[in-house]
Motif scaffolding. Structure first.
Motif, PDB file in Angstrom:
ATOM      1  N   ASP A 112       4.472 -10.963  -0.339  1.00 34.56           N
ATOM      2  CA  ASP A 112       4.881 -10.356  -1.168  1.00 34.56           C
ATOM      3  C   ASP A 112       4.319  -8.729  -1.053  1.00 34.56           C
ATOM      4  O   ASP A 112       3.521  -8.618  -0.244  1.00 34.56           O
ATOM      5  CB  ASP A 112       4.793 -11.098  -2.913  1.00 34.56           C
ATOM      6  N   ASP A 113       5.663  -8.309  -1.245  1.00 34.13           N
ATOM      7  CA  ASP A 113       5.339  -7.235  -0.127  1.00 34.13           C
ATOM      8  C   ASP A 113       5.626  -6.018  -1.590  1.00 34.13           C
ATOM      9  O   ASP A 113       6.145  -5.829  -2.952  1.00 34.13           O
ATOM     10  CB  ASP A 113       6.628  -6.504   0.268  1.00 34.13           C
ATOM     11  N   ILE A 114       4.261  -5.580  -2.554  1.00 33.14           N
ATOM     12  CA  ILE A 114       4.477  -4.716  -4.228  1.00 33.14           C
ATOM     13  C   ILE A 114       4.874  -3.744  -3.546  1.00 33.14           C
ATOM     14  O   ILE A 114       4.923  -2.642  -4.450  1.00 33.14           O
ATOM     15  CB  ILE A 114       2.872  -4.595  -4.044  1.00 33.14           C
ATOM     16  N   VAL A 115       4.573  -2.920  -2.047  1.00 34.07           N
ATOM     17  CA  VAL A 115       4.720  -1.559  -2.463  1.00 34.07           C
ATOM     18  C   VAL A 115       6.508  -1.046  -2.407  1.00 34.07           C
ATOM     19  O   VAL A 115       6.773  -0.288  -3.268  1.00 34.07           O
ATOM     20  CB  VAL A 115       3.857  -1.151  -1.139  1.00 34.07           C
ATOM     21  N   LEU A 116       7.191  -2.301  -1.869  1.00 34.92           N
ATOM     22  CA  LEU A 116       8.288  -2.218  -2.105  1.00 34.92           C
ATOM     23  C   LEU A 116       8.967  -2.329  -3.097  1.00 34.92           C
ATOM     24  O   LEU A 116       9.897  -2.095  -3.379  1.00 34.92           O
ATOM     25  CB  LEU A 116       8.766  -3.825  -0.779  1.00 34.92           C
ATOM     26  N   ALA A 117       8.231  -3.442  -3.599  1.00 32.44           N
ATOM     27  CA  ALA A 117       9.121  -3.857  -5.034  1.00 32.44           C
ATOM     28  C   ALA A 117       8.940  -2.133  -6.123  1.00 32.44           C
ATOM     29  O   ALA A 117       9.719  -2.449  -6.947  1.00 32.44           O
ATOM     30  CB  ALA A 117       8.096  -4.734  -5.730  1.00 32.44           C
ATOM     31  N   PHE A 118       8.066  -1.720  -5.854  1.00 31.89           N
ATOM     32  CA  PHE A 118       7.664  -0.747  -6.786  1.00 31.89           C
ATOM     33  C   PHE A 118       8.791   0.660  -6.150  1.00 31.89           C
ATOM     34  O   PHE A 118       8.952   1.330  -6.862  1.00 31.89           O
ATOM     35  CB  PHE A 118       6.393  -0.280  -6.972  1.00 31.89           C
ATOM     36  N   SER A 119       8.625  -0.050  -5.116  1.00 33.79           N
ATOM     37  CA  SER A 119       8.976   2.282  -4.066  1.00 33.79           C
ATOM     38  C   SER A 119      10.767   1.174  -4.828  1.00 33.79           C
ATOM     39  O   SER A 119      11.667   2.408  -4.655  1.00 33.79           O
ATOM     40  CB  SER A 119       9.069   2.213  -2.625  1.00 33.79           C
ATOM     41  N   ASN A 120      10.789  -0.060  -4.829  1.00 32.57           N
ATOM     42  CA  ASN A 120      12.696  -0.254  -4.784  1.00 32.57           C
ATOM     43  C   ASN A 120      13.197  -0.127  -6.324  1.00 32.57           C
ATOM     44  O   ASN A 120      14.375   0.612  -6.702  1.00 32.57           O
ATOM     45  CB  ASN A 120      13.308  -1.798  -4.636  1.00 32.57           C
ATOM     46  N   ALA A 121      11.870  -0.228  -7.765  1.00 29.30           N
ATOM     47  CA  ALA A 121      12.636  -0.108  -8.829  1.00 29.30           C
ATOM     48  C   ALA A 121      12.939   1.345  -9.026  1.00 29.30           C
ATOM     49  O   ALA A 121      13.066   1.822 -10.512  1.00 29.30           O
ATOM     50  CB  ALA A 121      10.837  -0.598  -8.955  1.00 29.30           C
ATOM     51  N   ALA A 122      11.491   2.433  -8.205  1.00 32.41           N
ATOM     52  CA  ALA A 122      12.013   3.517  -8.560  1.00 32.41           C
ATOM     53  C   ALA A 122      12.836   3.993  -8.311  1.00 32.41           C
ATOM     54  O   ALA A 122      13.275   4.672  -8.774  1.00 32.41           O
ATOM     55  CB  ALA A 122      10.841   3.952  -8.249  1.00 32.41           C
ATOM     56  N   ARG A 123      13.445   3.598  -6.909  1.00 29.87           N
ATOM     57  CA  ARG A 123      15.225   4.427  -6.307  1.00 29.87           C
ATOM     58  C   ARG A 123      15.819   3.753  -7.813  1.00 29.87           C
ATOM     59  O   ARG A 123      16.359   4.542  -7.321  1.00 29.87           O
ATOM     60  CB  ARG A 123      14.907   3.701  -4.797  1.00 29.87           C
ATOM     61  N   LYS A 124      15.609   2.260  -8.048  1.00 33.40           N
ATOM     62  CA  LYS A 124      17.243   1.844  -9.046  1.00 33.40           C
ATOM     63  C   LYS A 124      16.838   2.821 -10.030  1.00 33.40           C
ATOM     64  O   LYS A 124      18.112   2.860 -10.583  1.00 33.40           O
ATOM     65  CB  LYS A 124      16.614   0.718  -8.983  1.00 33.40           C
ATOM     66  N   ARG A 125      16.044   3.288 -10.330  1.00 33.02           N
ATOM     67  CA  ARG A 125      15.814   3.817 -11.855  1.00 33.02           C
ATOM     68  C   ARG A 125      16.225   5.569 -11.704  1.00 33.02           C
ATOM     69  O   ARG A 125      15.635   6.230 -12.136  1.00 33.02           O
ATOM     70  CB  ARG A 125      14.025   4.033 -12.651  1.00 33.02           C
ATOM     71  N   GLY A 126      15.894   5.757 -10.304  1.00 37.71           N
ATOM     72  CA  GLY A 126      16.294   7.590 -10.123  1.00 37.71           C
ATOM     73  C   GLY A 126      15.196   8.546 -10.473  1.00 37.71           C
ATOM     74  O   GLY A 126      14.852   9.725 -10.834  1.00 37.71           O
ATOM     75  N   ILE A 127      13.839   7.765 -10.337  1.00 38.69           N
ATOM     76  CA  ILE A 127      12.681   8.714 -10.174  1.00 38.69           C
ATOM     77  C   ILE A 127      12.124   8.625  -8.792  1.00 38.69           C
ATOM     78  O   ILE A 127      11.805   7.281  -8.104  1.00 38.69           O
ATOM     79  CB  ILE A 127      11.716   8.287 -11.724  1.00 38.69           C
ATOM     80  N   PRO A 128      11.101   9.402  -8.441  1.00 37.09           N
ATOM     81  CA  PRO A 128      10.485   9.193  -7.124  1.00 37.09           C
ATOM     82  C   PRO A 128       9.576   8.866  -7.302  1.00 37.09           C
ATOM     83  O   PRO A 128       8.581   8.360  -8.183  1.00 37.09           O
ATOM     84  CB  PRO A 128      10.207  10.911  -7.109  1.00 37.09           C
ATOM     85  N   PHE A 129       9.341   8.476  -6.215  1.00 37.72           N
ATOM     86  CA  PHE A 129       7.716   8.010  -5.430  1.00 37.72           C
ATOM     87  C   PHE A 129       6.661   8.136  -4.473  1.00 37.72           C
ATOM     88  O   PHE A 129       7.482   8.579  -3.765  1.00 37.72           O
ATOM     89  CB  PHE A 129       8.406   6.139  -5.284  1.00 37.72           C
ATOM     90  N   GLY A 130       5.699   8.027  -5.009  1.00 35.49           N
ATOM     91  CA  GLY A 130       4.685   8.460  -4.404  1.00 35.49           C
ATOM     92  C   GLY A 130       3.210   6.932  -4.220  1.00 35.49           C
ATOM     93  O   GLY A 130       3.254   6.045  -4.842  1.00 35.49           O
ATOM     94  N   VAL A 131       2.419   7.535  -3.115  1.00 35.46           N
ATOM     95  CA  VAL A 131       1.366   6.627  -2.762  1.00 35.46           C
ATOM     96  C   VAL A 131       0.104   7.479  -2.926  1.00 35.46           C
ATOM     97  O   VAL A 131      -0.218   8.531  -2.343  1.00 35.46           O
ATOM     98  CB  VAL A 131       2.012   5.688  -0.894  1.00 35.46           C
ATOM     99  N   TYR A 132      -0.661   6.019  -2.510  1.00 34.94           N
ATOM    100  CA  TYR A 132      -2.106   6.448  -2.810  1.00 34.94           C
ATOM    101  C   TYR A 132      -2.282   5.258  -2.275  1.00 34.94           C
ATOM    102  O   TYR A 132      -2.805   4.093  -2.301  1.00 34.94           O
ATOM    103  CB  TYR A 132      -2.969   6.018  -4.255  1.00 34.94           C
ATOM    104  N   LEU A 133      -3.416   6.169  -0.983  1.00 33.70           N
ATOM    105  CA  LEU A 133      -4.092   5.197  -0.444  1.00 33.70           C
ATOM    106  C   LEU A 133      -5.734   6.217   0.004  1.00 33.70           C
ATOM    107  O   LEU A 133      -5.956   6.723   0.589  1.00 33.70           O
ATOM    108  CB  LEU A 133      -3.372   5.145   0.998  1.00 33.70           C
ATOM    109  N   SER A 134      -6.580   4.775  -0.475  1.00 38.38           N
ATOM    110  CA  SER A 134      -7.948   5.584  -0.924  1.00 38.38           C
ATOM    111  C   SER A 134      -8.251   5.994   0.696  1.00 38.38           C
ATOM    112  O   SER A 134      -8.612   5.092   1.339  1.00 38.38           O
ATOM    113  CB  SER A 134      -8.646   4.380  -1.285  1.00 38.38           C
ATOM    114  N   PRO A 135      -9.119   7.015   0.724  1.00 38.84           N
ATOM    115  CA  PRO A 135      -9.747   6.679   1.896  1.00 38.84           C
ATOM    116  C   PRO A 135     -10.521   6.183   2.435  1.00 38.84           C
ATOM    117  O   PRO A 135     -11.200   5.621   3.374  1.00 38.84           O
ATOM    118  CB  PRO A 135     -10.266   8.694   2.108  1.00 38.84           C
ATOM    119  N   TRP A 136     -11.804   6.298   1.244  1.00 41.56           N
ATOM    120  CA  TRP A 136     -12.967   4.800   1.349  1.00 41.56           C
ATOM    121  C   TRP A 136     -12.166   3.286   1.982  1.00 41.56           C
ATOM    122  O   TRP A 136     -11.420   3.323   0.650  1.00 41.56           O
ATOM    123  CB  TRP A 136     -13.533   5.701   0.502  1.00 41.56           C
ATOM    124  N   ASP A 137     -12.884   2.952   2.248  1.00 40.05           N
ATOM    125  CA  ASP A 137     -12.849   1.428   2.409  1.00 40.05           C
ATOM    126  C   ASP A 137     -13.748   0.682   2.331  1.00 40.05           C
ATOM    127  O   ASP A 137     -14.554   0.749   3.617  1.00 40.05           O
ATOM    128  CB  ASP A 137     -11.257   1.118   3.951  1.00 40.05           C
TER     129      ASP A 137
END
Ligand code: FUL
Length: 450
Positions: A112-137
């Motif tokens: 399952d691609d969770i990022v895909l699920a949320f980005s698609n959901a945002a697209r469907k609802r017409g609101i923009p989508f952004g990403v948080y990618l922690s530099p610390w790993d």
């Protein structure tokens, strides 16, 4: 403006020439576009949701992440219904677990691609989508070594090329040092100034997503507000020259927070503040915090202290273990929306007759009006010119002071302690160049009228 228009403007608009007579910093087209999003949501969701932690160690078994009934459409739909204008997902938090199938590590979701699920959901609802990618790993064996920077950029490239337009890229400054690091289980200290080589990473973001704004403690487009309470300073200038904690060079993870709250009057960079705050005490969902969700009234207060001070509000609403929003958070969000609507339902200054004489602006209302909230907006394409505004109302033939504000910028809200009834209002403006007010609005809180 719909999502497509929003993203198109961000990528295309030409740079403005500096307006004559004003030498202060000006917003870029992508910053002006981002300014339209006053209230957005953070979705902290990931391994911590299932381990009941805030900062995972990095040694978690990937199979622990198993939302039973993930409903990205439902989550984004409820947020949009509650007036949220954009969503940012924690695609990877400090524990290193990636919510998309990445080429860079096995420490990720598989099917399952969770990022895909949320980005698609945002697209469907017409609101923009952004990403948080922690530099610390805390999971990655290469963390702290040069090889990790390539891994981080590879992850960013995946996020910025697979999921359509991205409106904001969020770089967290937090770094606690110790972690699992592929089994080493040790403390790794990095040089915040040099290790990440941020300018090259930001260049990559510019290439892959020219319309995206970049957030970090030092921007370059949006700055951290210096606290995680959801409140900007007063004043809060959109201009800023970051300084490190010790007064030296600043970098993500090393800024003097009190300056981030107020910005820098005449700072050389346009870099408005974004106020990140969680609807709960923690960033991730914890059953024990279901009873500690902020009330609608508390959220409205944060709105006044963030959006009302020329910053934007990034409100974290964390999905639960099912992969849905909990009832408590939804109720509070809806209550918050009702309060906002009641507070700003009808602009009582609509149709007012405006006369300007120098820096005094006189508004004659159509008839006597009772109001308790004022909203001012400056045309930020001309920079932040206004230093101070004195608001006076004519009451029984006499002018009397109703209040004052310092910085204005994109949006300034002023709550009056008492309801003011008048048909004439004037603003005495102190400004460094010809003031460019976009609008003045007056409201009466409907809730308090009954
Ligand atoms: C902080 C992080 O350490 C928190 O876990 C959270 O993600 C917050 C938004 O930023 O720096």
């Amino acid at each position: 403006m719909n999502r497509r228009d929003f993203l198109a403007v961000a990528a295309q608009a030409p740079l403005l020439a500096a307006p004559r007579g004003f030498t202060g910093a000006l917003p870029s087209p992508r910053q002006r576009n981002r300014q339209k999003l006053e209230l957005t949501a953070f979705l902290h969701f990931g391994m911590n949701t299932f381990t009941d932690r805030e900062w995972g160690l990095g040694d978690e078994d990937p199979s622990l992440f198993h939302p039973e009934a993930l409903d990205a459409d439902g989550i984004v739909g409820s947020l949009a219904d509650a007036g949220i204008q954009g969503v940012i997902l924690t695609c990877k938090h400090h524990d290193g677990f990636c919510l998309w199938p990445t080429e860079t590590t096995t420490h990720s979701v598989k099917g399952d691609d969770i990022v895909l699920a949320f980005s698609n959901a945002a697209r469907k609802r017409g609101i923009p989508f952004g990403v948080y990618l922690s530099p610390w790993d805390r999971n990655n064996a290469a963390y702290g070594k040069p090889a990790y920077i390539e891994i981080y950029r590879h992850q960013l490239t995946e996020l910025l090329t697979r999921y359509g337009p991205i409106y904001e890229v969020w770089h967290d400054g937090a770094n606690g040092g110790d972690g699992y690091y592929g089994g080493a289980r040790e403390k790794r200290v990095i040089d915040k100034q040099t290790y990440y080589d941020w300018p090259r990473t930001w260049e990559l973001v510019r290439q892959l997503q020219p319309g995206a704004v970049i957030f970090s403690d030092v921007g370059p487009d949006l700055r951290w507000v210096g606290n995680e309470d959801g409140t900007a300073g007063d004043p809060c200038w959109a201009t800023y020259d970051p300084v490190g904690e010790d007064g030296g060079l600043a970098s993500p993870g090393n800024v003097r927070a009190k300056d981030s709250m107020t910005g820098t009057r005449w700072g050389s960079q346009w870099m408005p503040a974004e106020c990140d705050v969680s609807i709960r005490p923690g960033w991730f969902w914890h059953a024990a915090e279901n009873v500690k969700v902020k009330t609608p009234g508390q959220l409205l207060d944060l709105y006044y202290k963030s959006v009302g001070r020329c910053a934007s509000l990034l409100l974290n609403v964390p999905p639960n273990r099912k992969g849905q929003l909990s009832r408590e958070d939804l109720d509070s969000l809806r209550g918050f929306q009702k309060l906002r609507q009641a507070a700003m339902s009808e602009n009582l200054a609509a149709g007012a007759d405006l006369k300007r004489s120098g820096k005094t602006w006189n508004y004659r209302l159509k008839s006597p009006r009772a109001f308790d909230l004022l909203r001012l907006r400056e045309k930020t394409e001309f920079g932040q010119r206004i230093e101070r505004v004195e608001i006076e109302a004519r009451l029984r033939g006499q002018w009397s002071s109703a209040g004052s504000v310092t910085s204005v910028g994109a949006c300034r809200l002023l709550r009056f302690p008492d309801v003011i009834t008048t048909d004439e209002l004037r603003l005495k403006i102190t400004a460094s160049a010809e003031p460019r007010l976009h609008e003045l609005e007056l409201f009466r809180n409907q809730e308090s009228r009954s």
